[in-house]
Design an enzyme around this catalytic site. Structure first.
Site, PDB file in Angstrom:
ATOM      1  CB  CYS A  45      -2.733  -2.163   8.484  1.00 33.76           C
ATOM      2  SG  CYS A  45      -0.776  -1.885   7.727  1.00 33.76           S
ATOM      3  CG  HIS A  57      -1.862  -0.992   1.391  1.00 30.91           C
ATOM      4  ND1 HIS A  57      -2.210  -1.954   2.554  1.00 30.91           N
ATOM      5  CD2 HIS A  57      -3.231  -1.608   0.244  1.00 30.91           C
ATOM      6  CE1 HIS A  57      -3.284  -2.822   2.335  1.00 30.91           C
ATOM      7  NE2 HIS A  57      -3.703  -2.208   0.931  1.00 30.91           N
TER       8      HIS A  57
HETATM    9  C1  CIR Z   1      -3.283  -7.783   3.255  1.00 31.87           C
HETATM   10  O1  CIR Z   1      -2.516  -8.383   2.394  1.00 31.87           O
HETATM   11  O2  CIR Z   1      -4.793  -7.112   3.187  1.00 31.87           O
HETATM   12  C2  CIR Z   1      -3.605  -8.205   4.932  1.00 31.87           C
HETATM   13  N1  CIR Z   1      -2.098  -9.276   4.698  1.00 31.87           N
HETATM   14  C3  CIR Z   1      -2.398  -7.220   5.643  1.00 31.87           C
HETATM   15  C4  CIR Z   1      -3.020  -5.931   5.115  1.00 31.87           C
HETATM   16  C5  CIR Z   1      -1.980  -4.624   5.177  1.00 31.87           C
HETATM   17  N2  CIR Z   1      -3.279  -3.357   5.531  1.00 31.87           N
HETATM   18  C6  CIR Z   1      -2.536  -1.415   5.501  1.00 31.87           C
HETATM   19  O3  CIR Z   1      -1.469  -1.634   5.092  1.00 31.87           O
HETATM   20  N3  CIR Z   1      -3.256  -1.210   6.108  1.00 31.87           N
END
Ligand code: CIR
Length: 272
Positions: free
Chosen positions: A263, A176
């Protein structure tokens, strides 16, 4: 404390929402090979995160229960964009995460009167949205598509914000936008070297991470503190030199699933 100075609204918070990681946390999505998360340690690291939000940062924290329907559900940031005046429910780009948004919506509506939604065919993950005061940087990534980015931009612009697109689809090893940049207030951005030459960041002081410390670019300013992953000494020094009070948190179990500090919570300001 006020939310009305747009530069401070990016880090002046009273509330946060988190979700306890489910027992199937290790079944979530990941692109890295750092091993399988150990669930008891995940819970300990998550408890320390909640304690930092509550005790050190003074936030009122809504702790949602674990939901084994969504192994990635603890990464609540991806489900909504929250501003002092409205929220936007997202439409995550990964199919396995789609249902996380409706699981979050009642909680968001309990706090916000105005709630918009990203709609099909748009996709958008909250991790791609960097709130830098009157400007929001919107990452176009393998999760957030151009349609989703444009939908969010028009919502933001109709509410008086500036929206700037940052295309990260050609960059390596980035999930992201906020994996690689963080706004820490005071017209400063922490960022990977990869972002340093982009003209859209010219008005900011750039604090560049060493490549081996890139994970730490996902740090979060909350009120008078910055939460930073533990053991990233070069970045910690750069921030301390500038007078910031740091709260280091061990994040190793979340890193195994591509997760960072931002996150794990939705953070926002509400008038007392
Ligand atoms: C994913 O791949 O969607 C999750 N394992 C990690 C999400 C991380 N979220 C973020 O950076 N906002």
């Amino acid at each position: 404390m006020s939310s009305e100075n747009p530069m401070e609204s990016s880090y002046t918070f009273t509330h946060a929402i988190v979700r306890i990681p489910g027992t199937n946390f290790a079944e979530g999505l990941t692109s890295v090979d750092f091993g399988i998360p150990d669930y008891p340690t995940v819970r300990l690291q998550h408890s320390a995160y909640i304690a930092a939000l509550k005790t050190a940062c003074g936030l009122q924290v809504t702790v949602l229960p674990a939901d084994d329907s969504y192994p990635d559900g603890t990464f609540v940031e991806d489900t909504a964009i929250v501003t002092p005046h409205f929220a936007v429910m997202t439409r995550p780009g990964a199919a396995s995460r789609a249902g996380e948004v409706s699981a979050m919506e009642d909680t968001i509506r309990a706090h916000f009167q105005t709630v918009y939604s990203i709609t099909e065919p748009g996709t958008l993950d909250g991790g791609d949205i960097c709130d830098a005061g009157d400007t929001f940087f919107i990452g176009i990534s393998h999760r957030t598509n151009e349609e989703g980015a444009h939908q969010l931009a028009s919502i933001l612009e109709s509410n008086g914000y500036r929206a700037v697109m940052v295309d990260i689809r050609g960059m390596k090893n980035i999930l992201h936008l906020k994996s690689g940049i963080a706004y820490i207030g005071d017209q400063r951005l922490v960022m990977w070297q990869d972002f340093a030459e982009m003209a859209c960041f010219n008005d900011y002081e750039k604090i560049i991470t060493l490549p081996e410390e890139n994970y730490a670019a996902n740090c979060i300013r909350i009120n008078e503190h910055i939460l930073i992953p533990a053991d990233y000494d070069h970045l910690a020094d750069q921030l301390e030199t500038r007078g910031y009070s740091l709260i280091p948190l061990v994040m190793e179990e979340f890193q195994k699933m591509d997760g960072g500090l931002s996150c794990l919570s939705l953070r926002f300001f509400k008038e007392p």
